[in-house]
Design a protein around this motif. Structure first.
Motif, PDB file in Angstrom:
ATOM      1  N   SER A  16     -25.642  39.125  20.482  1.00 51.69           N
ATOM      2  CA  SER A  16     -26.235  37.929  19.867  1.00 51.69           C
ATOM      3  C   SER A  16     -25.214  36.808  19.798  1.00 51.69           C
ATOM      4  O   SER A  16     -24.066  37.043  19.386  1.00 51.69           O
ATOM      5  CB  SER A  16     -26.687  38.235  18.436  1.00 51.69           C
ATOM      6  OG  SER A  16     -27.703  39.206  18.444  1.00 51.69           O
TER       7      SER A  16
ATOM      8  N   GLN B  37     -21.567  44.047  17.911  1.00 49.16           N
ATOM      9  CA  GLN B  37     -20.391  44.038  17.040  1.00 49.16           C
ATOM     10  C   GLN B  37     -19.099  44.260  17.824  1.00 49.16           C
ATOM     11  O   GLN B  37     -18.035  44.425  17.230  1.00 49.16           O
ATOM     12  CB  GLN B  37     -20.522  45.102  15.939  1.00 49.16           C
ATOM     13  CG  GLN B  37     -21.718  44.917  15.031  1.00 49.16           C
ATOM     14  CD  GLN B  37     -21.638  43.651  14.169  1.00 49.16           C
ATOM     15  OE1 GLN B  37     -20.600  42.994  14.077  1.00 49.16           O
ATOM     16  NE2 GLN B  37     -22.747  43.290  13.545  1.00 49.16           N
TER      17      GLN B  37
ATOM     18  N   HIS C 154     -25.040  34.338  17.678  1.00 48.31           N
ATOM     19  CA  HIS C 154     -24.627  33.932  16.325  1.00 48.31           C
ATOM     20  C   HIS C 154     -23.533  34.822  15.747  1.00 48.31           C
ATOM     21  O   HIS C 154     -22.865  34.431  14.787  1.00 48.31           O
ATOM     22  CB  HIS C 154     -25.834  33.873  15.384  1.00 48.31           C
ATOM     23  CG  HIS C 154     -26.407  35.197  15.028  1.00 48.31           C
ATOM     24  ND1 HIS C 154     -26.083  35.840  13.867  1.00 48.31           N
ATOM     25  CD2 HIS C 154     -27.266  36.021  15.677  1.00 48.31           C
ATOM     26  CE1 HIS C 154     -26.745  36.996  13.813  1.00 48.31           C
ATOM     27  NE2 HIS C 154     -27.467  37.128  14.905  1.00 48.31           N
ATOM     28  N   LYS C 155     -23.358  36.010  16.306  1.00 53.59           N
ATOM     29  CA  LYS C 155     -22.259  36.877  15.853  1.00 53.59           C
ATOM     30  C   LYS C 155     -21.002  36.624  16.683  1.00 53.59           C
ATOM     31  O   LYS C 155     -19.986  37.281  16.506  1.00 53.59           O
ATOM     32  CB  LYS C 155     -22.671  38.347  15.958  1.00 53.59           C
ATOM     33  CG  LYS C 155     -23.808  38.713  14.992  1.00 53.59           C
ATOM     34  CD  LYS C 155     -24.168  40.165  15.123  1.00 53.59           C
ATOM     35  CE  LYS C 155     -25.554  40.470  14.597  1.00 53.59           C
ATOM     36  NZ  LYS C 155     -25.622  40.705  13.159  1.00 53.59           N
TER      37      LYS C 155
ATOM     38  N   ASP D   2     -25.290  48.469  23.025  1.00 51.43           N
ATOM     39  CA  ASP D   2     -25.434  47.429  22.013  1.00 51.43           C
ATOM     40  C   ASP D   2     -24.027  46.946  21.662  1.00 51.43           C
ATOM     41  O   ASP D   2     -23.300  47.619  20.940  1.00 51.43           O
ATOM     42  CB  ASP D   2     -26.160  48.003  20.793  1.00 51.43           C
ATOM     43  CG  ASP D   2     -26.304  46.974  19.676  1.00 51.43           C
ATOM     44  OD1 ASP D   2     -25.697  45.889  19.773  1.00 51.43           O
ATOM     45  OD2 ASP D   2     -27.014  47.273  18.698  1.00 51.43           O
TER      46      ASP D   2
ATOM     47  N   THR E 135     -31.628  41.914  19.423  1.00 52.76           N
ATOM     48  CA  THR E 135     -32.929  42.535  19.155  1.00 52.76           C
ATOM     49  C   THR E 135     -33.897  42.291  20.309  1.00 52.76           C
ATOM     50  O   THR E 135     -34.545  43.228  20.798  1.00 52.76           O
ATOM     51  CB  THR E 135     -33.526  41.962  17.853  1.00 52.76           C
ATOM     52  OG1 THR E 135     -32.599  42.200  16.789  1.00 52.76           O
ATOM     53  CG2 THR E 135     -34.869  42.589  17.525  1.00 52.76           C
TER      54      THR E 135
HETATM   55  N1  PMP Z   1     -27.141  45.591  16.856  1.00 55.65           N
HETATM   56  C1  PMP Z   1     -26.100  45.525  16.017  1.00 55.65           C
HETATM   57  C2  PMP Z   1     -24.990  46.535  16.150  1.00 55.65           C
HETATM   58  C3  PMP Z   1     -26.065  44.535  15.036  1.00 55.65           C
HETATM   59  O1  PMP Z   1     -25.029  44.479  14.199  1.00 55.65           O
HETATM   60  C4  PMP Z   1     -27.126  43.614  14.942  1.00 55.65           C
HETATM   61  C5  PMP Z   1     -27.146  42.538  13.879  1.00 55.65           C
HETATM   62  N2  PMP Z   1     -26.770  42.973  12.595  1.00 55.65           N
HETATM   63  C6  PMP Z   1     -28.179  43.718  15.860  1.00 55.65           C
HETATM   64  C7  PMP Z   1     -28.150  44.715  16.789  1.00 55.65           C
HETATM   65  C8  PMP Z   1     -29.322  42.773  15.845  1.00 55.65           C
HETATM   66  O2  PMP Z   1     -28.890  41.484  16.121  1.00 55.65           O
HETATM   67  P1  PMP Z   1     -29.863  40.237  15.951  1.00 55.65           P
HETATM   68  O3  PMP Z   1     -30.452  40.334  14.577  1.00 55.65           O
HETATM   69  O4  PMP Z   1     -28.966  39.063  16.118  1.00 55.65           O
HETATM   70  O5  PMP Z   1     -30.882  40.340  17.047  1.00 55.65           O
END
Ligand code: PMP
Length: 408
Positions: free
Chosen positions: A224, A204, A226-227, A201, A96
Motif C-alpha cells: 500500500s 509491512q 500510504h504505508k 504481502d 487489500t
Molecule cells: N497486509 C498487511 C501486512 C498490513 O499491515 C495491512 C494494513 N494494516 C494490509 C495488508 C492492508 O493494507 P490496506 O488497508 O492499505 O489495503
C-alpha cells in the motif's frame, strides 16, 4: 552516521512538528499509516495545479503530460522493487485490493474443489478473508501454516503441508502485529517445487528494507502506498507478466479493453487489463515521488538505522516490570507488540496519547495470530526511519510512570 541525518529528514515531514495535547507528536503508529514528506505533498499539489487530466485518452497536451507522469511513476515502482518490466506493475487501491484481485482473477479460474490454499497464521485479515471467500466459491480448502512460540513461521510444518494439491501460498514478508520477518524466499522456492503460485504481502516490508521481486521469485506481491510515505488510495500489485496476461480481468470498463462490440469484447494485456476506469492518477504520481524520496535516502541506510532503533526499544521495554513483548523472533522489522500486566491495552493507548504518543491498541486486523498467543489485544509500537532515540526515551519514561502509578 554522516549518511543518515534523522533530524534533517524530520524537517521534510511537516506533521512531525504538530503538537497533541500540548506535547510534541510522537508518531509510533507507522504500521497503520506513515506520514508524508514535503516532496510527496508538493508533487500532489503540482499535479493538480499544473498537470491534471485523465490519462491514456484525449489528443491534448495535458492528457499527454498526466499520462507521462503516471507511467513514469509506474517505472519508478518497477525499479524500486526490481521488477523486470513496467507491465508487471499494476496500480490498485492498496494491499487489500491487490490480494482481492489475485483471489478473484487468478483464483476463480485456477482453483477447483479440494485444491488447497496455504496462508500463515501471521496474516492480516486482508490476506485471510479473500482466500476464505475464494474457498467458499470454488470448494478449495484453506490450510494454516503454524508459527512457533517466537512468532516465526514453522518451516517444518510448512514443508509437511505442501503437496500437489496446493495451488496458492499467501504469506507476509513482515507481520503487521508482531514484526516477524519471515523466510519468504524459502517459502516461495518450496511452493514452486509443487507448482503452487505465491503471493507475498509486503505491506509491512517495503517501508523498512529493500524488497526485490526478482530475487524472491514470487508470483505476486502487494503493498500500500500510504504505508510507504505516499498517498492513501493507491497501492501496487506486482505480478509476473506471463501469469498476469493469462488472468481474466478483475473489473470491466474503460481503459482495459482492446475492442468492444455488443457481441464480443477483447481485452488489453497487462497492466491496462487490470486498470479499468479512472484510478487515483495523482496518488500514483505521489507514490512515485515517495519512492524517489526513499531511494534518495537509501533503503539500506533506513534498514540499518531502524534495526538499531528497534533493538534499543526492545531492550528498554524488557526492563519494564510486567511488560511482555509478544513476538520474539530473531528477525524483526518495525513493529513491537506488548501487553502490560493488569492494564488494559486501551488504557495504555489513551495514557500515551495524553503525552502526544500515538500507538495502536487492539487486534491490528490480525486476530488469529494474537489468539495464538492467548491475547485479544496488544499495544503496538511501529517505527519509521524518522523516529528518534529521543522519542523512544519519552515513550519508555511514560510507560514507567504508568506502571509506577498502578503499582503504588
Ligand atoms: N497486509 C498487511 C501486512 C498490513 O499491515 C495491512 C494494513 N494494516 C494490509 C495488508 C492492508 O493494507 P490496506 O488497508 O492499505 O489495503
Amino acid at each position: 552516521a554522516s549518511t543518515f541525518d534523522v533530524d534533517a529528514l524530520r524537517n521534510d515531514f511537516p506533521i512531525l512538528s504538530t503538537k497533541v495535547h500540548g506535547k510534541p507528536l510522537i508518531w509510533l503508529d507507522n504500521a497503520a499509516t506513515t506520514q508524508k514528506p514535503k516532496p510527496v505533498i508538493d508533487r500532489l499539489s503540482y499535479f493538480y495545479e499544473h498537470e491534471n487530466s485523465n490519462i491514456h485518452r484525449g489528443a491534448h497536451t495535458l492528457a499527454a503530460t498526466a499520462t507521462d507522469a503516471y507511467e513514469a511513476a509506474r517505472n519508478k515502482i518497477k525499479h524500486f522493487i526490481n521488477a523486470s518490466s513496467y507491465e508487471e506493475i499494476i496500480f490498485v487501491r492498496g494491499a487489500t485490493e491487490g490480494i482481492n484481485l489475485v483471489a478473484a482473477s487468478y483464483g476463480r479460474h485456477n482453483l477447483n474443489k479440494d485444491d488447497e490454499i496455504l496462508v500463515s497464521c501471521l496474516e492480516h485479515h486482508a490476506n485471510i478473508v479473500p482466500w476464505q471467500m475464494l474457498c467458499a466459491e470454488t470448494g478449495a480448502v484453506l490450510r494454516i501454516i503454524p508459527v512457533d512460540d517466537t512468532g516465526q513461521i514453522d518451516m517444518q510444518s510448512y514443508k509437511k503441508l505442501l503437496s500437489p494439491k496446493v495451488k496458492i501460498v499467501a504469506a507476509s514478508y513482515v507481520s503487521n502485529s508482531l514484526g516477524t520477518i519471515t523466510p519468504i524466499k524459502d517459502i516461495v522456492a518450496m511452493a514452486h517445487q509443487y507448482g503452487a503460485k505465491v503471493l507475498v504481502d509486503a505491506a509491512q516490508a517495503v517501508p523498512h528494507f529493500k524488497v526485490d521481486v526478482n530475487d524472491l521469485d514470487c508470483d505476486f506481491l502487494v503493498f500500500s502506498g500510504h504505508k510507504l510515505f505516499g498517498p492513501t488510495g493507491i497501492g501496487i500489485l506486482y505480478g509476473k507478466k506471463d501469469t498476469l496476461n493469462e488472468m481474466s480481468p478483475y473489473q470491466g470498463g474503460g481503459n482495459m479493453i482492446d475492442n468492444v462490440t455488443f457481441e464480443k469484447t477483447t481485452y488489453q494485456l497487462t497492466p491496462q487489463r487490470f486498470e479499468a476506469g479512472t484510478g487515483d492518477i495523482a496518488g500514483a504520481v505521489g507514490l512515485g515521488a515517495a519512492v524517489d524520496y526513499l531511494q534518495h535516502i537509501g533503503m539500506d541506510h533506513i534498514a540499518k538505522y531502524e534495526h538499531s532503533l528497534l533493538s534499543y526499544t526492545s531492550d528498554a521495554l524488557r526492563n519494564i516490570p510486567g511488560l511482555s513483548v509478544i513476538g520474539t523472533a530473531s528477525e524483526k522489522a518495525g513493529v513491537i507488540s506488548f501487553t502490560l500486566n493488569g492494564i488494559a491495552t486501551e488504557s495504555i493507548g489513551q495514557m500515551l496519547d495524553k503525552e502526544g504518543i500515538a500507538v495502536r491498541t487492539g487486534h491490528h486486523c490480525s486476530l488469529p495470530i494474537l489468539r495464538r498467543f492467548g491475547v485479544e489485544s496488544t499495544a503496538r509500537i511501529s517505527l519509521a526511519f524518522y523516529n528518534t532515540y529521543r522519542e523512544i526515551d519519552v515513550l519508555i519514561d511514560t510507560l514507567w510512570k504508568l506502571i509506577t502509578k498502578t503499582y503504588t
